[in-house]
Design an enzyme around this catalytic site. Structure first.
Site, PDB file in Angstrom:
ATOM      1  N   GLY A   1       0.834  -1.191   0.000  1.00 27.97           N
ATOM      2  CA  GLY A   1       0.000   0.000   0.000  1.00 27.97           C
ATOM      3  C   GLY A   1       0.870   1.242   0.000  1.00 27.97           C
ATOM      4  O   GLY A   1       2.010   1.205   0.492  1.00 27.97           O
TER       5      GLY A   1
ATOM      6  N   GLN B   1       2.988  10.152   0.942  1.00 25.81           N
ATOM      7  CA  GLN B   1       4.291   9.485   1.105  1.00 25.81           C
ATOM      8  C   GLN B   1       5.238   9.786  -0.052  1.00 25.81           C
ATOM      9  O   GLN B   1       6.449   9.581   0.063  1.00 25.81           O
ATOM     10  CB  GLN B   1       4.110   7.961   1.224  1.00 25.81           C
ATOM     11  CG  GLN B   1       3.399   7.546   2.509  1.00 25.81           C
ATOM     12  CD  GLN B   1       3.285   6.041   2.610  1.00 25.81           C
ATOM     13  OE1 GLN B   1       2.343   5.451   2.082  1.00 25.81           O
ATOM     14  NE2 GLN B   1       4.244   5.407   3.255  1.00 25.81           N
TER      15      GLN B   1
ATOM     16  N   CYS C   1       5.561   0.345   7.566  1.00 24.24           N
ATOM     17  CA  CYS C   1       5.223   1.464   6.689  1.00 24.24           C
ATOM     18  C   CYS C   1       6.452   1.804   5.861  1.00 24.24           C
ATOM     19  O   CYS C   1       7.561   1.838   6.400  1.00 24.24           O
ATOM     20  CB  CYS C   1       4.799   2.662   7.538  1.00 24.24           C
ATOM     21  SG  CYS C   1       4.329   4.097   6.568  1.00 24.24           S
ATOM     22  N   LEU C   2       6.246   2.058   4.577  1.00 24.90           N
ATOM     23  CA  LEU C   2       7.390   2.373   3.720  1.00 24.90           C
ATOM     24  C   LEU C   2       8.041   3.693   4.130  1.00 24.90           C
ATOM     25  O   LEU C   2       9.191   3.937   3.784  1.00 24.90           O
ATOM     26  CB  LEU C   2       6.961   2.411   2.250  1.00 24.90           C
ATOM     27  CG  LEU C   2       6.491   1.059   1.686  1.00 24.90           C
ATOM     28  CD1 LEU C   2       5.956   1.221   0.269  1.00 24.90           C
ATOM     29  CD2 LEU C   2       7.623   0.031   1.718  1.00 24.90           C
TER      30      LEU C   2
ATOM     31  N   HIS D   1      -4.907   1.734   7.172  1.00 26.58           N
ATOM     32  CA  HIS D   1      -3.568   2.320   7.342  1.00 26.58           C
ATOM     33  C   HIS D   1      -3.329   3.418   6.296  1.00 26.58           C
ATOM     34  O   HIS D   1      -2.832   4.504   6.624  1.00 26.58           O
ATOM     35  CB  HIS D   1      -2.530   1.196   7.224  1.00 26.58           C
ATOM     36  CG  HIS D   1      -1.099   1.625   7.237  1.00 26.58           C
ATOM     37  ND1 HIS D   1      -0.192   1.190   8.181  1.00 26.58           N
ATOM     38  CD2 HIS D   1      -0.382   2.417   6.395  1.00 26.58           C
ATOM     39  CE1 HIS D   1       0.997   1.730   7.927  1.00 26.58           C
ATOM     40  NE2 HIS D   1       0.908   2.463   6.839  1.00 26.58           N
ATOM     41  N   GLU D   2      -3.703   3.139   5.041  1.00 31.42           N
ATOM     42  CA  GLU D   2      -3.446   4.113   3.970  1.00 31.42           C
ATOM     43  C   GLU D   2      -4.350   5.336   4.095  1.00 31.42           C
ATOM     44  O   GLU D   2      -3.910   6.461   3.850  1.00 31.42           O
ATOM     45  CB  GLU D   2      -3.609   3.465   2.591  1.00 31.42           C
ATOM     46  CG  GLU D   2      -2.680   2.283   2.310  1.00 31.42           C
ATOM     47  CD  GLU D   2      -1.219   2.554   2.608  1.00 31.42           C
ATOM     48  OE1 GLU D   2      -0.778   3.721   2.515  1.00 31.42           O
ATOM     49  OE2 GLU D   2      -0.500   1.604   2.977  1.00 31.42           O
TER      50      GLU D   2
ATOM     51  N   HIS E   1      -2.997   7.784   6.454  1.00 34.45           N
ATOM     52  CA  HIS E   1      -1.963   8.660   5.885  1.00 34.45           C
ATOM     53  C   HIS E   1      -2.567   9.954   5.340  1.00 34.45           C
ATOM     54  O   HIS E   1      -1.948  11.016   5.423  1.00 34.45           O
ATOM     55  CB  HIS E   1      -1.241   7.944   4.732  1.00 34.45           C
ATOM     56  CG  HIS E   1      -0.074   7.094   5.161  1.00 34.45           C
ATOM     57  ND1 HIS E   1       1.054   7.628   5.761  1.00 34.45           N
ATOM     58  CD2 HIS E   1       0.158   5.767   5.039  1.00 34.45           C
ATOM     59  CE1 HIS E   1       1.922   6.639   5.997  1.00 34.45           C
ATOM     60  NE2 HIS E   1       1.399   5.502   5.581  1.00 34.45           N
TER      61      HIS E   1
END
Ligand code: NI
Length: 197
Positions: free
Chosen positions: A66, A71, A114-115, A156-157, A160
Protein backbone atom coordinates in the site's frame (compact mmCIF):
# COMPACT_ATOMS: atom_id res chain seq x y z
CA UNK A 1 2.46 0.17 4.47
CA UNK A 2 3.60 -3.33 5.05
CA UNK A 3 6.59 -4.97 3.55
CA UNK A 4 5.77 -8.62 3.06
CA UNK A 5 7.63 -11.59 1.61
CA UNK A 6 4.97 -12.05 -1.06
CA UNK A 7 5.35 -8.44 -2.08
CA UNK A 8 8.80 -9.25 -3.43
CA UNK A 9 7.33 -11.99 -5.60
CA UNK A 10 4.49 -9.70 -6.65
CA UNK A 11 7.03 -7.20 -7.89
CA UNK A 12 8.31 -9.70 -10.43
CA UNK A 13 4.87 -10.27 -11.90
CA UNK A 14 3.65 -6.73 -11.91
CA UNK A 15 6.57 -5.03 -13.61
CA UNK A 16 4.59 -4.72 -16.84
CA UNK A 17 1.21 -4.27 -15.19
CA UNK A 18 1.25 -0.52 -14.81
CA UNK A 19 2.20 2.12 -17.29
CA UNK A 20 3.81 4.22 -14.56
CA UNK A 21 7.50 4.17 -15.22
CA UNK A 22 8.73 6.45 -12.52
CA UNK A 23 9.77 5.26 -9.10
CA UNK A 24 9.20 8.22 -6.82
CA UNK A 25 11.23 8.86 -3.68
CA UNK A 26 9.32 7.90 -0.53
CA UNK A 27 9.36 10.43 2.31
CA UNK A 28 10.74 9.10 5.57
CA UNK A 29 9.24 9.96 8.96
CA UNK A 30 9.64 12.45 10.59
CA UNK A 31 8.56 14.81 7.82
CA UNK A 32 5.94 17.57 8.15
CA UNK A 33 4.44 16.51 4.79
CA UNK A 34 3.43 13.18 6.39
CA UNK A 35 1.46 14.96 9.12
CA UNK A 36 -0.89 17.02 6.96
CA UNK A 37 -4.55 16.61 6.15
CA UNK A 38 -4.70 15.89 2.40
CA UNK A 39 -7.01 17.70 -0.01
CA UNK A 40 -9.83 15.87 -1.81
CA UNK A 41 -9.45 15.13 -5.51
CA UNK A 42 -12.10 17.17 -7.35
CA UNK A 43 -11.29 15.91 -10.84
CA UNK A 44 -9.29 12.90 -12.00
CA UNK A 45 -6.80 14.51 -14.37
CA UNK A 46 -4.19 12.77 -16.58
CA UNK A 47 -1.55 14.04 -14.15
CA UNK A 48 -3.28 12.30 -11.23
CA UNK A 49 -3.66 9.06 -13.23
CA UNK A 50 0.03 9.21 -14.06
CA UNK A 51 0.78 9.80 -10.38
CA UNK A 52 -1.34 6.75 -9.46
CA UNK A 53 0.61 4.61 -11.95
CA UNK A 54 3.90 5.88 -10.54
CA UNK A 55 2.66 5.12 -7.02
CA UNK A 56 1.86 1.52 -8.00
CA UNK A 57 5.28 1.14 -9.60
CA UNK A 58 6.91 2.63 -6.50
CA UNK A 59 4.86 0.40 -4.17
CA UNK A 60 5.67 -2.83 -6.04
CA UNK A 61 9.31 -1.86 -6.29
CA UNK A 62 9.67 -1.09 -2.57
CA UNK A 63 8.16 -3.75 -2.14
CA UNK A 64 4.99 -2.91 -0.26
CA UNK A 65 1.25 -3.56 -0.37
CA UNK A 66 0.00 0.00 0.00
CA UNK A 67 1.11 3.58 -0.61
CA UNK A 68 -0.54 6.95 -0.02
CA UNK A 69 0.08 10.11 -2.07
CA UNK A 70 1.54 12.12 0.85
CA UNK A 71 4.29 9.48 1.10
CA UNK A 72 5.55 10.70 -2.27
CA UNK A 73 5.05 14.33 -1.28
CA UNK A 74 1.63 14.90 -2.91
CA UNK A 75 -0.99 16.33 -0.57
CA UNK A 76 -4.04 14.74 -2.24
CA UNK A 77 -6.53 12.04 -1.18
CA UNK A 78 -5.21 9.15 -3.26
CA UNK A 79 -4.01 5.70 -2.19
CA UNK A 80 -2.96 2.56 -4.01
CA UNK A 81 -3.28 -0.90 -2.49
CA UNK A 82 -2.58 -4.47 -3.53
CA UNK A 83 -2.83 -7.14 -0.85
CA UNK A 84 -3.29 -10.02 -3.28
CA UNK A 85 -1.97 -13.16 -1.69
CA UNK A 86 -0.63 -14.70 -4.86
CA UNK A 87 1.87 -13.16 -7.23
CA UNK A 88 -0.05 -14.73 -10.11
CA UNK A 89 -3.17 -12.71 -9.45
CA UNK A 90 -2.25 -9.14 -8.57
CA UNK A 91 -5.12 -6.79 -7.77
CA UNK A 92 -3.92 -3.20 -7.90
CA UNK A 93 -6.55 -0.82 -6.51
CA UNK A 94 -6.34 2.91 -7.19
CA UNK A 95 -8.59 4.75 -4.76
CA UNK A 96 -9.36 8.46 -5.03
CA UNK A 97 -11.05 10.10 -2.02
CA UNK A 98 -11.34 6.80 -0.13
CA UNK A 99 -13.45 6.78 3.01
CA UNK A 100 -14.54 4.20 5.54
CA UNK A 101 -18.34 3.95 5.52
CA UNK A 102 -18.66 1.13 8.06
CA UNK A 103 -16.33 -0.64 10.50
CA UNK A 104 -16.92 -3.86 12.40
CA UNK A 105 -17.03 -3.93 16.18
CA UNK A 106 -14.70 -6.92 16.01
CA UNK A 107 -11.09 -5.89 16.20
CA UNK A 108 -8.01 -7.61 14.90
CA UNK A 109 -4.32 -7.08 15.51
CA UNK A 110 -1.74 -7.00 12.77
CA UNK A 111 1.97 -6.33 12.86
CA UNK A 112 2.15 -3.24 10.70
CA UNK A 113 5.01 -1.54 8.99
CA UNK A 114 5.22 1.46 6.69
CA UNK A 115 7.39 2.37 3.72
CA UNK A 116 7.91 5.78 5.38
CA UNK A 117 9.18 4.05 8.55
CA UNK A 118 11.51 1.41 7.10
CA UNK A 119 12.22 -1.82 9.01
CA UNK A 120 10.07 -0.92 12.02
CA UNK A 121 7.06 -3.04 12.90
CA UNK A 122 4.50 -2.95 15.68
CA UNK A 123 1.17 -4.51 16.48
CA UNK A 124 -1.81 -2.25 15.83
CA UNK A 125 -5.40 -3.07 16.69
CA UNK A 126 -8.08 -1.97 14.24
CA UNK A 127 -11.58 -2.99 13.15
CA UNK A 128 -11.31 -6.44 11.57
CA UNK A 129 -13.64 -5.56 8.68
CA UNK A 130 -14.44 -2.27 7.01
CA UNK A 131 -16.55 -1.09 4.14
CA UNK A 132 -14.85 1.57 2.00
CA UNK A 133 -16.14 3.89 -0.70
CA UNK A 134 -13.88 5.51 -3.27
CA UNK A 135 -13.70 6.80 -6.81
CA UNK A 136 -11.79 4.55 -9.19
CA UNK A 137 -9.51 5.62 -12.01
CA UNK A 138 -12.45 5.67 -14.45
CA UNK A 139 -14.29 8.11 -12.19
CA UNK A 140 -16.80 5.48 -11.02
CA UNK A 141 -17.78 5.33 -7.35
CA UNK A 142 -16.98 1.93 -5.87
CA UNK A 143 -17.87 0.42 -2.52
CA UNK A 144 -16.53 -2.81 -1.14
CA UNK A 145 -16.16 -4.66 2.14
CA UNK A 146 -12.65 -5.65 3.14
CA UNK A 147 -11.37 -8.10 5.72
CA UNK A 148 -8.02 -9.50 6.80
CA UNK A 149 -4.91 -7.77 5.50
CA UNK A 150 -6.97 -5.76 3.00
CA UNK A 151 -8.97 -4.17 5.83
CA UNK A 152 -5.82 -3.33 7.79
CA UNK A 153 -4.09 -1.90 4.75
CA UNK A 154 -7.01 0.26 3.56
CA UNK A 155 -7.33 1.74 7.06
CA UNK A 156 -3.57 2.32 7.34
CA UNK A 157 -3.45 4.11 3.97
CA UNK A 158 -6.52 6.27 4.65
CA UNK A 159 -4.86 7.27 7.95
CA UNK A 160 -1.96 8.66 5.89
CA UNK A 161 -4.40 11.04 4.15
CA UNK A 162 -5.29 12.41 7.58
CA UNK A 163 -1.67 12.85 8.64
CA UNK A 164 -1.74 9.77 10.84
CA UNK A 165 0.95 7.08 10.99
CA UNK A 166 0.73 3.61 12.53
CA UNK A 167 3.19 4.68 15.24
CA UNK A 168 0.58 7.19 16.43
CA UNK A 169 -1.30 4.17 17.82
CA UNK A 170 1.68 3.21 20.00
CA UNK A 171 2.65 4.48 23.42
CA UNK A 172 4.84 7.61 23.58
CA UNK A 173 8.05 5.75 24.52
CA UNK A 174 7.81 3.27 21.65
CA UNK A 175 6.89 6.06 19.25
CA UNK A 176 9.85 8.20 20.34
CA UNK A 177 12.23 5.27 20.04
CA UNK A 178 11.15 4.62 16.45
CA UNK A 179 11.25 8.34 15.59
CA UNK A 180 14.84 8.60 16.90
CA UNK A 181 15.85 5.60 14.79
CA UNK A 182 14.34 7.27 11.72
CA UNK A 183 16.14 10.56 12.47
CA UNK A 184 19.39 8.63 12.68
CA UNK A 185 18.63 6.81 9.40
CA UNK A 186 17.93 10.14 7.69
CA UNK A 187 21.20 11.63 8.99
CA UNK A 188 23.11 8.60 7.70
CA UNK A 189 21.42 8.81 4.30
CA UNK A 190 22.16 12.56 4.07
CA UNK A 191 25.82 11.92 4.96
CA UNK A 192 26.25 9.19 2.37
CA UNK A 193 24.49 11.34 -0.27
CA UNK A 194 26.85 14.22 0.56
CA UNK A 195 29.85 11.89 0.37
CA UNK A 196 28.80 10.78 -3.13
CA UNK A 197 28.23 14.35 -4.35
NI1 NI B 1 2.31 3.59 5.66
Amino acid sequence: MLRLPQAAALRENTASLTSGDMIRPILIHPDPRLKKLCDPVAEITPDLLSLADDMLTTMYDAPGVGLAAPQVGVNRRLIVVDCAKTPDAPRPLVMFNPEITWASEDLSTYEEGCLSIPDQYAEVERPAEVRARWTDRAGEVQEEQFSGLWATCVQHEIDHLNGKLFIDYLGPLKRQMITRKMEKLKRERARSAAAQA
